[in-house]
Scaffold this active site. Structure first.
Site, PDB file in Angstrom:
ATOM      1  CG  HIS A 172      92.322   7.408  36.173  1.00  0.00           C
ATOM      2  ND1 HIS A 172      91.877   8.381  35.322  1.00  0.00           N
ATOM      3  CD2 HIS A 172      91.501   6.343  35.977  1.00  0.00           C
ATOM      4  CE1 HIS A 172      90.859   7.919  34.616  1.00  0.00           C
ATOM      5  NE2 HIS A 172      90.598   6.683  35.016  1.00  0.00           N
ATOM      6  CG  HIS A 180      88.227   9.537  37.753  1.00  0.00           C
ATOM      7  ND1 HIS A 180      89.048   8.439  37.757  1.00  0.00           N
ATOM      8  CD2 HIS A 180      87.019   9.097  37.311  1.00  0.00           C
ATOM      9  CE1 HIS A 180      88.384   7.377  37.341  1.00  0.00           C
ATOM     10  NE2 HIS A 180      87.151   7.740  37.053  1.00  0.00           N
ATOM     11  CB  SER A 229      89.443   2.495  36.930  1.00  0.00           C
ATOM     12  OG  SER A 229      89.048   3.829  37.138  1.00  0.00           O
TER      13      SER A 229
END
Ligand code: PAF
Length: 280
Positions: free
Chosen positions: A33, A36, A185
């Protein structure tokens, strides 16, 4: 470029190093997402080449945790990495990473016996094992970790120091949704109602920040004010709320030095974490 085998990855990285290129590394478990993405972009800015690993690491999940259901989507992850200009996405199979008769463990004591370490026995041993293996495989100049996992950052820094691993650990700020929820996540597990309820985490920390800015220094009072907000949300169940010294992760009573305020809260069945550091 997608690489599945350690041997191939090593030879590509050796070729870069022969050319004098610097290597940045972002370890991930995939389901990438914007959090990251921000790590990858920072690594791209600061290094000639960037490797991202995508590996849902079995050794860091407890028996009743979400290893099987952890979200996996390598094609989407690959696309995000390519768009963020990573050179290599390393996506090994568990059999490539772990020998059936593996006999080595990597364990950081002290820092791992509190907070998530106390609630998830063995979790940080799994993280340390896989991260030390990846650092040995990738041999990066710099490795990037998100501050959302503040305890993980502290543990990895200690492991790297204690084992004299030649890498700089770069901690990057938490990335949030517009409404304040820390990107994770695991947010994909939340139903519509739970997603709304999850805002209680960042809201409770904002109240604590405000009290600290106004001069409150009693850790118990701050802790209680966070718990009061969390308890006001029927879908939330507190796992822990702590006020700890930001270096030692030991609980403090009076806030006189930099403190980390980490919380872990179940929203329905999903365990979410968030934190902030208050600097004095
Ligand atoms: O933070 C994570 O996603 C994982 O703990 C890490 C560092 C990739 C190790 O598996």
């Amino acid at each position: 470029m997608l690489v599945k085998e350690i041997k191939e990855l090593r030879s590509l990285i050796k070729a870069w190093k022969r050319e004098g290129l610097s290597v940045g590394y972002v370890p991930t478990m995939g389901a990438l997402h914007e959090g990251h993405e921000s790590l990858i972009k920072r690594a791209v800015e600061e290094n000639d080449k960037v490797v991202v690993s995508v590996f849902v690491n079995p050794t860091q999940f407890g028996p009743n945790e979400d290893f099987d259901s952890y979200p996996r989507n390598i094609n989407k992850d690959l696309e995000l990495c390519i768009n963020a200009c990573a050179a290599i996405v390393f996506n090994p199979e568990p059999s490539e990473m772990y020998y059936g008769d593996k006999s080595t463990s990597v364990s950081v004591s002290g820092l791992t016996s509190v907070l998530c370490g106390a609630k998830r026995p063995g979790h940080f041993d799994g993280v340390c094992l896989v991260v030390s293996k990846f650092l040995n495989i990738v041999t990066p100049d710099k490795a990037y970790f998100g501050e959302k996992d503040a305890q993980q950052v502290a543990v990895i820094k200690r492991m790297v120091r204690d084992l004299n691993i030649d890498v700089e650990i770069v901690a990057c700020p938490i990335i949030r949704e517009e409404d304040g929820l820390a990107k994770s996540s695991r947010n994909t597990y939340l139903s519509k109602d739970e997603r709304k309820a999850a805002l209680v985490l960042s809201r409770s920390l904002e109240i604590a920040k405000d009290a600290l800015r106004k001069g409150e220094r009693n850790a118990n009072n701050i802790n209680n004010s966070i718990k009061e907000v969390l308890n006001s949300e029927p879908l939330a169940k507190i796992d822990y709320v702590e006020i700890v010294d930001s270096d030692s992760l030991k609980s403090v009573e009076i806030i006189e030095r930099n403190v980390l305020i980490p919380i872990a809260v179940y929203i329905g069945k999903t365990r979410l974490i968030d934190n902030f550091t208050f600097e004095i």
